[in-house]
Design a protein around this motif. Structure first.
Motif, PDB file in Angstrom:
ATOM      1  N   TYR A   9       0.491  -1.372  -0.227  1.00 35.15           N
ATOM      2  CA  TYR A   9       0.075  -0.859  -0.327  1.00 35.15           C
ATOM      3  C   TYR A   9       0.837   1.093  -0.588  1.00 35.15           C
ATOM      4  O   TYR A   9       0.386   1.860  -1.131  1.00 35.15           O
ATOM      5  CB  TYR A   9      -1.446   0.299   1.317  1.00 35.15           C
ATOM      6  CG  TYR A   9      -2.033  -1.088   1.248  1.00 35.15           C
ATOM      7  CD1 TYR A   9      -2.985  -0.778   0.473  1.00 35.15           C
ATOM      8  CD2 TYR A   9      -1.877  -2.536   1.746  1.00 35.15           C
ATOM      9  CE1 TYR A   9      -3.947  -1.765  -0.193  1.00 35.15           C
ATOM     10  CE2 TYR A   9      -3.390  -3.479   1.291  1.00 35.15           C
ATOM     11  CZ  TYR A   9      -3.542  -3.235   0.756  1.00 35.15           C
ATOM     12  OH  TYR A   9      -4.888  -3.660   0.895  1.00 35.15           O
ATOM     13  N   PHE A  12       1.640   1.870  -3.438  1.00 37.14           N
ATOM     14  CA  PHE A  12       0.731   1.983  -4.308  1.00 37.14           C
ATOM     15  C   PHE A  12       0.771   3.844  -3.806  1.00 37.14           C
ATOM     16  O   PHE A  12       0.684   4.840  -4.751  1.00 37.14           O
ATOM     17  CB  PHE A  12      -0.880   1.675  -3.518  1.00 37.14           C
ATOM     18  CG  PHE A  12      -1.843   3.051  -3.421  1.00 37.14           C
ATOM     19  CD1 PHE A  12      -1.974   2.915  -5.024  1.00 37.14           C
ATOM     20  CD2 PHE A  12      -2.700   3.133  -2.955  1.00 37.14           C
ATOM     21  CE1 PHE A  12      -3.593   3.207  -5.362  1.00 37.14           C
ATOM     22  CE2 PHE A  12      -3.293   3.576  -2.623  1.00 37.14           C
ATOM     23  CZ  PHE A  12      -4.320   4.493  -3.635  1.00 37.14           C
ATOM     24  N   VAL A  43      -3.012   2.404  -9.360  1.00 39.66           N
ATOM     25  CA  VAL A  43      -4.123   1.680  -8.570  1.00 39.66           C
ATOM     26  C   VAL A  43      -4.860   0.424  -9.100  1.00 39.66           C
ATOM     27  O   VAL A  43      -4.643  -0.354  -8.240  1.00 39.66           O
ATOM     28  CB  VAL A  43      -5.941   2.793  -9.181  1.00 39.66           C
ATOM     29  CG1 VAL A  43      -6.721   1.903  -9.122  1.00 39.66           C
ATOM     30  CG2 VAL A  43      -5.535   3.942  -9.133  1.00 39.66           C
ATOM     31  N   LEU A  46      -2.692  -1.059  -5.966  1.00 39.34           N
ATOM     32  CA  LEU A  46      -4.088  -1.198  -5.090  1.00 39.34           C
ATOM     33  C   LEU A  46      -4.832  -1.900  -5.064  1.00 39.34           C
ATOM     34  O   LEU A  46      -4.788  -3.037  -4.077  1.00 39.34           O
ATOM     35  CB  LEU A  46      -4.449   0.123  -4.976  1.00 39.34           C
ATOM     36  CG  LEU A  46      -5.963   0.434  -3.887  1.00 39.34           C
ATOM     37  CD1 LEU A  46      -5.487   0.320  -2.638  1.00 39.34           C
ATOM     38  CD2 LEU A  46      -7.131   1.376  -4.158  1.00 39.34           C
ATOM     39  N   TYR A  47      -6.158  -2.348  -6.387  1.00 35.73           N
ATOM     40  CA  TYR A  47      -6.389  -3.373  -6.341  1.00 35.73           C
ATOM     41  C   TYR A  47      -5.943  -4.671  -6.283  1.00 35.73           C
ATOM     42  O   TYR A  47      -6.433  -6.429  -5.177  1.00 35.73           O
ATOM     43  CB  TYR A  47      -7.505  -2.856  -7.486  1.00 35.73           C
ATOM     44  CG  TYR A  47      -8.423  -2.251  -7.837  1.00 35.73           C
ATOM     45  CD1 TYR A  47      -8.517  -0.842  -7.854  1.00 35.73           C
ATOM     46  CD2 TYR A  47      -9.673  -2.956  -7.774  1.00 35.73           C
ATOM     47  CE1 TYR A  47     -10.014  -0.436  -7.848  1.00 35.73           C
ATOM     48  CE2 TYR A  47     -11.158  -2.421  -8.299  1.00 35.73           C
ATOM     49  CZ  TYR A  47     -10.730  -1.018  -7.855  1.00 35.73           C
ATOM     50  OH  TYR A  47     -11.849   0.064  -7.493  1.00 35.73           O
ATOM     51  N   MET A  50      -5.459  -5.655  -2.490  1.00 41.39           N
ATOM     52  CA  MET A  50      -6.588  -6.088  -1.685  1.00 41.39           C
ATOM     53  C   MET A  50      -7.401  -7.536  -1.935  1.00 41.39           C
ATOM     54  O   MET A  50      -7.438  -7.776  -0.843  1.00 41.39           O
ATOM     55  CB  MET A  50      -7.619  -5.087  -2.103  1.00 41.39           C
ATOM     56  CG  MET A  50      -8.331  -5.325  -3.476  1.00 41.39           C
ATOM     57  SD  MET A  50     -10.225  -3.962  -2.856  1.00 41.39           S
ATOM     58  CE  MET A  50      -8.867  -2.519  -4.145  1.00 41.39           C
ATOM     59  N   ASN A  75      -9.429 -13.668  -3.094  1.00 39.22           N
ATOM     60  CA  ASN A  75     -11.004 -13.384  -4.053  1.00 39.22           C
ATOM     61  C   ASN A  75     -10.392 -12.349  -5.158  1.00 39.22           C
ATOM     62  O   ASN A  75      -9.250 -11.905  -5.620  1.00 39.22           O
ATOM     63  CB  ASN A  75     -10.779 -11.738  -2.886  1.00 39.22           C
ATOM     64  CG  ASN A  75     -12.267 -11.715  -3.678  1.00 39.22           C
ATOM     65  OD1 ASN A  75     -12.779 -11.274  -4.910  1.00 39.22           O
ATOM     66  ND2 ASN A  75     -12.473 -10.500  -3.364  1.00 39.22           N
ATOM     67  N   VAL A  77     -12.148 -11.688  -7.158  1.00 39.49           N
ATOM     68  CA  VAL A  77     -13.150 -10.432  -7.884  1.00 39.49           C
ATOM     69  C   VAL A  77     -12.040  -9.061  -8.322  1.00 39.49           C
ATOM     70  O   VAL A  77     -11.690  -8.742  -9.235  1.00 39.49           O
ATOM     71  CB  VAL A  77     -14.232  -9.797  -7.422  1.00 39.49           C
ATOM     72  CG1 VAL A  77     -14.795  -8.595  -7.536  1.00 39.49           C
ATOM     73  CG2 VAL A  77     -14.984 -11.567  -6.874  1.00 39.49           C
ATOM     74  N   PRO A  78     -11.074  -8.520  -7.518  1.00 39.18           N
ATOM     75  CA  PRO A  78     -10.813  -7.707  -7.842  1.00 39.18           C
ATOM     76  C   PRO A  78      -9.515  -7.751  -8.549  1.00 39.18           C
ATOM     77  O   PRO A  78      -9.784  -6.494  -9.611  1.00 39.18           O
ATOM     78  CB  PRO A  78      -9.861  -7.054  -6.275  1.00 39.18           C
ATOM     79  CG  PRO A  78     -10.371  -7.753  -5.056  1.00 39.18           C
ATOM     80  CD  PRO A  78     -11.139  -8.778  -5.955  1.00 39.18           C
ATOM     81  N   LEU A  81     -11.500  -7.344 -11.994  1.00 39.98           N
ATOM     82  CA  LEU A  81     -11.894  -5.881 -12.068  1.00 39.98           C
ATOM     83  C   LEU A  81     -10.425  -5.029 -12.456  1.00 39.98           C
ATOM     84  O   LEU A  81     -10.519  -3.963 -13.574  1.00 39.98           O
ATOM     85  CB  LEU A  81     -12.306  -5.730 -10.276  1.00 39.98           C
ATOM     86  CG  LEU A  81     -13.870  -5.098 -10.510  1.00 39.98           C
ATOM     87  CD1 LEU A  81     -13.929  -5.233  -8.968  1.00 39.98           C
ATOM     88  CD2 LEU A  81     -14.786  -5.327 -11.011  1.00 39.98           C
ATOM     89  N   ILE A  82      -9.450  -5.309 -11.911  1.00 37.22           N
ATOM     90  CA  ILE A  82      -8.219  -4.310 -12.671  1.00 37.22           C
ATOM     91  C   ILE A  82      -8.176  -4.246 -14.024  1.00 37.22           C
ATOM     92  O   ILE A  82      -7.255  -4.325 -14.877  1.00 37.22           O
ATOM     93  CB  ILE A  82      -7.352  -4.876 -11.719  1.00 37.22           C
ATOM     94  CG1 ILE A  82      -6.651  -3.188 -11.504  1.00 37.22           C
ATOM     95  CG2 ILE A  82      -6.355  -5.411 -12.149  1.00 37.22           C
ATOM     96  CD1 ILE A  82      -7.832  -2.244 -11.331  1.00 37.22           C
ATOM     97  N   THR A  84      -9.661  -4.764 -16.111  1.00 35.71           N
ATOM     98  CA  THR A  84     -10.801  -3.900 -17.096  1.00 35.71           C
ATOM     99  C   THR A  84      -9.997  -2.550 -17.251  1.00 35.71           C
ATOM    100  O   THR A  84      -9.785  -1.980 -18.309  1.00 35.71           O
ATOM    101  CB  THR A  84     -12.498  -4.445 -16.322  1.00 35.71           C
ATOM    102  OG1 THR A  84     -12.949  -5.343 -16.360  1.00 35.71           O
ATOM    103  CG2 THR A  84     -12.930  -3.259 -17.013  1.00 35.71           C
ATOM    104  N   ALA A  85      -9.537  -2.695 -15.613  1.00 40.28           N
ATOM    105  CA  ALA A  85      -8.703  -0.858 -15.811  1.00 40.28           C
ATOM    106  C   ALA A  85      -8.043  -0.672 -17.007  1.00 40.28           C
ATOM    107  O   ALA A  85      -7.361  -0.194 -17.105  1.00 40.28           O
ATOM    108  CB  ALA A  85      -8.985  -0.809 -14.615  1.00 40.28           C
TER     109      ALA A  85
END
Lengths: 134, 499
Positions: A9, A12, A43, A46-47, A50, A75, A77-78, A81-82, A84-85
């Motif tokens: 972090y 980050f 970022v 960060l994802y 986590m 997990n 999911v993050p 998600l990332i 996509t980012a």
């Protein structure tokens, strides 16, 4: 040493600040895009941080689970998600660089202050031209 | 009707799928006709959704049949359906206008791509308004933003400053969107969910953590950048000034409105009024920034020589009115803010279309170049005057409705800060009289420059969409049953914490 345990972090935060600083402080349009990239990449960290836990594994059925031993899962999911980012970041970079190419073609420079100077001179020239009219 | 239950998905999917098809269109005006048709269809769907929500309450649509909070949910509530209707209406009217205007400003071989970008931008904004998933909001935000940057840069054929404006918008817009992404990530860390309703239920338990406070900070600043809330407005004047005229009209009526929706959605639905306005002093911060925005930018608008830039400065001021309405944190205040979304979209897009008519005929948008146009282009200039009345807030125009509710909210609040704000709204309206008057004076009271070629009235294809919006802004200044009715429903729902 809990703050050391969160070192990702800290990375980050440091990367985010470096990225933002480059965007603000540099006048070169390509360097600004590089700064923006560093900022966006921070970022991603960060994802990703986590979602990950120590000794965590992918969310699939493993031998350990079949044997009845406890299994720690990360997990996913993050991470999804990332992804996509990251794609969004690539698209932004591509579009930004495309603008820089067009700016270079029409201004002949990619230095922000030179561009500003050229715009101001063009503005002054036009107002003098208008002022000359009756 | 079995199709009707899929309207929420179709609302986004229709323009999204139409966009790549549009890029394949060749031949004169084909892409334009296709994009316009799709946009009007989207408006039809939005109106159907608006009435469905009015009749039966919020609609929840589960994409792929996955139950929320696991699957992605599309949720249409009063506020969302209101925004859908605004965005699709503005898009459809400005597209109807766009054919002649774009034909003059954008190279023929780029037309198909231009309208593709337009449809993508529309799809992105509709997605933001309809989705019930926080991460989805980020994705749609980037879809609409990236296409907006490209649309703004399309003005680069005529003026190279459009390129630097688009670049600046890209850098600041990306910083804003990334801040929003960080905020959503931090909320996800604490709540473990991305569904907005689920988030709002789980947040109170963890609201007293630094992570959530930081998330609120990142989200508010990120959204304020997108919203062009003073002092984060720097990208807006150049983007509006140098974009192609039809694009200026489109984004002036939509992009800041969608961002304001995000502000409402996150500060009220997700964080809830007790957190945003109780534990955090968000309303006080917003009130100060809003008042500064409309005072400073109404004053600065007076100094502008370029009518598009004048209208852009006035847009920043009008964003101030909307945010001031929110900062009262009361039903009346929120109603004022939300109804101004609609009223300002009609008025400002109508005005930008008037300017586009002028640019179509005389090729300039400078106030001095508009001398004598009151006689030569009577219909266009009269539309501008009526739209200008709306900006000022003259009774019987839509702008008056907003100011009426704003001042009511201030009096209801009864605080000295609120009363001062109400007084400053009136000051700002007087400043608006001056900047509208500058254009009117040039058009009606200055003779056309001697020896200049005669100017004809704008063609009917441009006048009809312009007048449609201007007349609508007058109509909704008189009959406020729908515009204020829906806004009040939305405000009650937002303050009740349920959407």
């Amino acid at each position: 040493m809990t703050w050391l345990g969160h070192f990702n972090y800290w990375i980050f935060v440091v990367l985010m600040m470096i990225g933002l600083y480059i965007v603000i402080s540099r006048g070169n349009l390509v360097k600004k895009i590089v700064g923006l990239n560093v900022f966006q990449t921070s970022v991603f960290l960060l994802y990703i941080s986590m979602g990950k836990i120590w000794d965590g594994t992918a969310p699939i059925v493993t031998d350990a689970l079949m044997d009845g031993r406890p299994v720690a899962y990360s997990n996913p999911v993050p991470h999804v998600l990332i992804l996509t980012a990251i794609v969004v970041g690539v698209a932004t970079t591509a579009l930004g660089l495309a603008f820089v190419v067009r700016i270079k073609e029409s201004y002949g420079t990619i230095e922000e202050d030179e561009i500003q100077h050229m715009d101001e001179e063009a503005f002054l020239a036009r107002s003098e031209h208008l002022g000359g009219q009756p | 009707m079995t199709l009707a239950i899929h309207y929420p998905a179709l609302q986004v999917v229709l323009p999204l799928l139409a966009a790549p098809l549009c890029s394949l269109m060749r031949g004169r005006d084909f892409a334009w006709a296709f994009a316009t048709l799709v946009s009007w269809l989207a408006f039809g769907i939005a109106v159907a959704l608006l009435f469905a929500v009015r009749a039966d309450g919020a609609i929840s649509y589960h994409l792929g049949g996955w139950e929320p909070p696991w699957g992605i949910e599309y949720r249409v509530d009063a506020l969302g359906s209101y925004l859908l209707a605004i965005v699709t209406l503005i898009s459809a009217v400005s597209l109807s206008f766009a054919r002649l205007s774009v034909a003059r400003e954008v190279r023929q071989d780029q037309h198909a791509l231009f309208y593709t970008m337009w449809l993508l931008c529309l799809a992105g904004m509709l997605g933001i308004a309809i989705t019930g998933d926080a991460f989805n909001i980020f994705v749609f935000l980037e879809v609409s933003s990236l296409s907006t940057y490209a649309l703004v840069a399309m003005g680069g054929g005529g003026d190279r400053r459009a390129l630097t404006a688009a670049y600046q918008y890209l850098v600041l817009g990306t910083i804003g969107a990334t801040f929003i992404l960080i905020g959503i990530g931090l909320i996800y860390m604490m709540t473990g969910t991305l569904n907005i309703l689920d988030m709002s239920e789980r947040l109170p338990a963890v609201a007293d953590t630094r992570t959530i406070r930081v998330a609120a900070g990142f989200l508010t600043i990120g959204i304020a950048l997108k919203l062009a809330l003073f002092p984060l407005h720097v990208w807006l004047p150049n983007a509006y000034t140098y974009a192609p005229n039809a694009v200026s009209a489109f984004i002036a009526g939509t992009s800041t409105k969608v961002s304001l929706y995000l502000l409402l959605r996150f500060s009220l639905t997700v964080f809830g009024p007790t957190f945003s306005f109780g534990k955090l002093p968000l309303n006080e911060i917003l009130a100060v920034l809003a008042v500064a925005a409309f005072l400073i930018f109404s004053a600065l608008a007076i100094l502008q020589e370029n009518v598009k830039r004048l209208l852009a400065y006035s847009s920043i001021a009008q964003v101030g009115y909307m945010v001031l309405g929110i900062s009262f944190a009361s039903v009346t205040g929120l109603t004022a803010g939300i109804v101004h979304l609609f009223n300002h979209a009609l008025i400002k897009t109508g005005l930008f279309l008037c300017v586009a008519c002028v640019a179509y005929r005389i090729g300039s948008v400078r106030i001095t170049a508009m001398a004598g146009l009151g006689r030569q282009m009577p219909f266009t200039m009269f539309a501008f005057v009526l739209g200008g009345f709306g900006l000022i807030g003259v009774p019987l125009t839509a702008g008056f409705v907003t100011k009426w509710y704003l001042i009511m909210a201030a009096l209801e609040a009864g605080t000295s800060l609120g009363l001062v704000a109400a007084g400053l709204v009136l000051v700002s309206s007087l400043l608006a009289v001056i900047y509208v008057w500058k254009v009117v004076e040039s058009a009606y009271f200055r003779p056309a420059p001697a020896g200049s070629p005669p100017v004809r009235e704008a063609p009917l294809a441009l006048l009809v969409p312009t007048w449609a919006l201007i007349l609508a802004s007058i109509y909704f200044g008189i009959d406020t049953r729908i515009s204020v009715g829906v806004a009040r429903d939305a405000a009650v729902a937002l303050l009740g914490g349920i959407s």
